[in-house]
Motif scaffolding. Structure first.
Motif, PDB file in Angstrom:
ATOM      1  N   THR A 188      36.048  43.145 -48.763  1.00 17.68           N
ATOM      2  CA  THR A 188      34.791  43.837 -49.143  1.00 17.68           C
ATOM      3  C   THR A 188      33.641  43.087 -48.781  1.00 17.68           C
ATOM      4  OG1 THR A 188      33.865  45.149 -50.748  1.00 17.68           O
ATOM      5  CG2 THR A 188      34.780  43.067 -51.433  1.00 17.68           C
ATOM      6  N   LYS A 189      32.547  43.796 -48.852  1.00 15.69           N
ATOM      7  CA  LYS A 189      31.104  43.258 -48.698  1.00 15.69           C
ATOM      8  C   LYS A 189      30.258  43.948 -49.629  1.00 15.69           C
ATOM      9  CE  LYS A 189      28.461  40.377 -46.593  1.00 15.69           C
ATOM     10  NZ  LYS A 189      28.528  38.819 -46.854  1.00 15.69           N
ATOM     11  N   SER A 190      30.675  44.085 -50.671  1.00 13.07           N
ATOM     12  CA  SER A 190      29.952  45.041 -51.624  1.00 13.07           C
ATOM     13  C   SER A 190      28.905  44.406 -52.396  1.00 13.07           C
ATOM     14  CB  SER A 190      31.276  45.717 -52.779  1.00 13.07           C
ATOM     15  OG  SER A 190      31.692  44.462 -53.378  1.00 13.07           O
ATOM     16  N   ASN A 191      28.692  43.242 -52.098  1.00  9.39           N
ATOM     17  CA  ASN A 191      27.509  42.420 -52.468  1.00  9.39           C
ATOM     18  C   ASN A 191      26.208  42.690 -51.662  1.00  9.39           C
ATOM     19  OD1 ASN A 191      28.430  40.922 -50.291  1.00  9.39           O
ATOM     20  ND2 ASN A 191      27.815  38.843 -50.873  1.00  9.39           N
ATOM     21  N   ALA A 192      26.601  43.092 -50.420  1.00  6.86           N
ATOM     22  CA  ALA A 192      25.511  43.358 -49.676  1.00  6.86           C
ATOM     23  C   ALA A 192      25.399  44.990 -49.384  1.00  6.86           C
ATOM     24  CB  ALA A 192      25.238  42.599 -48.154  1.00  6.86           C
ATOM     25  N   GLN A 193      26.507  45.542 -49.279  1.00  4.46           N
ATOM     26  CA  GLN A 193      26.716  46.968 -48.879  1.00  4.46           C
ATOM     27  C   GLN A 193      26.982  47.697 -50.085  1.00  4.46           C
ATOM     28  OE1 GLN A 193      29.479  45.983 -45.640  1.00  4.46           O
ATOM     29  NE2 GLN A 193      28.338  47.356 -44.335  1.00  4.46           N
ATOM     30  N   ARG A 194      25.900  48.224 -50.745  1.00  6.85           N
ATOM     31  CA  ARG A 194      25.815  48.538 -52.185  1.00  6.85           C
ATOM     32  C   ARG A 194      26.279  49.979 -52.320  1.00  6.85           C
ATOM     33  NH1 ARG A 194      20.024  49.021 -54.065  1.00  6.85           N
ATOM     34  NH2 ARG A 194      18.948  49.790 -52.113  1.00  6.85           N
ATOM     35  N   HIS A 195      26.762  50.831 -51.267  1.00  6.75           N
ATOM     36  CA  HIS A 195      26.972  51.844 -51.628  1.00  6.75           C
ATOM     37  C   HIS A 195      28.408  52.099 -51.184  1.00  6.75           C
ATOM     38  CE1 HIS A 195      22.894  52.885 -52.236  1.00  6.75           C
ATOM     39  NE2 HIS A 195      22.366  52.265 -50.828  1.00  6.75           N
ATOM     40  N   ALA A 196      28.912  52.439 -49.947  1.00  6.19           N
ATOM     41  CA  ALA A 196      30.203  52.533 -49.276  1.00  6.19           C
ATOM     42  C   ALA A 196      31.248  51.468 -49.839  1.00  6.19           C
ATOM     43  CB  ALA A 196      30.308  52.753 -47.719  1.00  6.19           C
ATOM     44  N   MET A 197      30.791  50.144 -49.772  1.00 14.05           N
ATOM     45  CA  MET A 197      31.728  49.173 -50.192  1.00 14.05           C
ATOM     46  C   MET A 197      31.914  48.958 -51.546  1.00 14.05           C
ATOM     47  SD  MET A 197      32.923  47.215 -47.646  1.00 14.05           S
ATOM     48  CE  MET A 197      33.662  48.904 -47.397  1.00 14.05           C
ATOM     49  N   VAL A 198      31.006  49.721 -52.507  1.00 19.92           N
ATOM     50  CA  VAL A 198      31.210  49.509 -53.735  1.00 19.92           C
ATOM     51  C   VAL A 198      32.203  50.626 -54.112  1.00 19.92           C
ATOM     52  CG1 VAL A 198      30.090  50.254 -56.129  1.00 19.92           C
ATOM     53  CG2 VAL A 198      28.865  48.706 -54.347  1.00 19.92           C
ATOM     54  N   MET A 199      32.171  51.940 -53.373  1.00 19.18           N
ATOM     55  CA  MET A 199      32.890  52.886 -53.539  1.00 19.18           C
ATOM     56  C   MET A 199      34.473  52.350 -53.150  1.00 19.18           C
ATOM     57  SD  MET A 199      33.359  56.881 -51.856  1.00 19.18           S
ATOM     58  CE  MET A 199      33.880  56.411 -50.170  1.00 19.18           C
TER      59      MET A 199
END
Ligand code: ATP
Length: 358
Positions: A188-199
């Motif tokens: 993942t890369k949900s620390n920086a990409q906070r929309h799609a990667m969080v989903m």
């Protein structure tokens, strides 16, 4: 007797050399097995076709291969044509409309091959990377305006859908479940990409609940490169977005010894369209026409093709033949530090197929 129809698309560069080797091996295997036949239709699509016709494949191209049992693909790329034209005009023009949403890339250090990683013995690097193959950073959403002006702007929007993420997560968890270690790493890369990667992360957690017997963890893509190099033994099945997995799987192929060995499968799991099998490498124009391209990536892709068709015994026989041949350094091509030619490796694999009596 069942006869499988295979569409062969050699494409550009060494594609022609490795695909004709692959077809030879598939024919030899069918003959040895005696339980199924293989007919191959070859399509001359790619860079040369583009130069003659202004497009990478004919307008009705997909209709010509829609009813084949599988597609064996070489490579698309031409020194005189921009890469985005060759990629979108052929490979993605097949993968996306045929909804081949799961791109599967096994990585293993085969017998006789030395990993550039110190202290990595064969069994310690045995991964399957699942690449989301239909959306994400390759969704094709975006545009370019005011070209050439100082106010020029360009966007590539990565687009993730709940349906798309759910289906790739389910595919990856199921694959992890089918392997002995039942272990999945979600990149993942949900620390920086906070929309799609969080989903993406949330859906991974939800789907994980359907697979209580699969152990899983989450890893940022940057940290993942470190883990692949430093602790390869801790990984088994890996799922990542289209772009992340593209990069990680090239690293994986290099860690397994050569880009010339690694296979890949573009799968439409529902079987509504044919799936497509191809070596991971590209056109490699530096060695095109020299007769030294390593055909193992295409042979291993053919193993995946046979498995997909349900021909598990034939797939096992071919994989055993490949491993016998890589185990013998006389059959190593220059990318592996040897002096063998494509034709030598092909003949050795065919010999091993014919000699094996399991
Ligand atoms: P493309 O632009 O189509 O991706 P490329 O030449 O940039 O092609 P690759 O084809 O992936 O990239 O190859 C990178 C290098 O790896 C090549 O220069 C080539 O020497 C080597 N290589 C790739 N595939 C093979 C192979 N099957 N056998 C031997 N060497 C290979």
């Amino acid at each position: 007797m069942k006869t499988y129809r295979i569409a062969a698309i050699p494409g550009d560069g060494i594609g022609g050399e490795v695909i004709s080797a692959g077809v030879e091996v598939l024919q030899a295997l069918a003959q040895r097995e005696g339980r199924f036949g293989v007919t191959v239709d070859t399509f001359d699509w790619g860079g040369e076709y583009y130069k003659a016709h202004g497009r990478m494949m004919p307008e009705n191209g997909r209709d010509l291969i829609r009813h084949h049992n599988a597609i064996l693909f070489g490579s698309a790329g031409h020194p005189e044509i921009p890469d985005h034209v060759t990629l979108w005009g052929l490979r993605l023009a097949i993968c996306q409309p045929f909804d081949q949403y799961a791109n599967v890339r096994p990585t293993r250090v085969l017998p006789g091959i030395t990993s550039p990683l110190r202290n990595v013995a064969g069994g310690e690097l045995d991964w399957v990377i699942v690449r989301e193959n239909s959306e994400g950073e390759y969704a094709g959403v975006g545009g370019r305006v005011h070209q050439g002006l100082p106010i020029e702007a360009a966007t590539d929007v990565s687009m993730f859908t709940r349906a798309g993420v759910e289906r790739i997560m389910r595919f990856a968890f199921r694959l992890a479940q089918s392997r002995p270690r039942k272990l999945l790493t979600v990149v993942t890369k949900s620390n920086a990409q906070r929309h799609a990667m969080v989903m993406w992360d949330e859906i991974a957690t939800a789907v994980a609940a359907e697979f209580p017997d699969v152990a899983w963890d989450k890893m940022l893509v940057d940290a993942m490169t470190v883990r692949m190099v430093m602790k390869p033994q801790t990984l088994d099945t890996i799922v990542a977005t289209n772009l992340h997995a593209d990069i990680l799987s090239d690293l994986a192929a290099a860690l397994a010894g050569s880009l010339g060995i690694a296979p890949t499968a573009n799968i439409n799991p529902e079987g509504a369209f044919p799936s497509m099998f191809e070596p991971i490498h590209g056109s490699a124009f530096d060695i095109t026409g020299k007769g030294i391209a390593n055909p193992i990536g295409t042979f291993w892709s053919s193993v995946m093709l046979l498995d997909h068709l349900g021909e598990a015994a034939a797939a096992r026989r071919l994989m055993a033949a490949i491993e016998r041949v890589t185990g013998d350094t006389r059959f190593h091509t220059p990318d592996l530090g040897g002096r063998a030619r494509t034709a030598d490796v092909t003949a050795a694999v065919i010999d091993a197929i014919q000699g094996a009596n399991d």
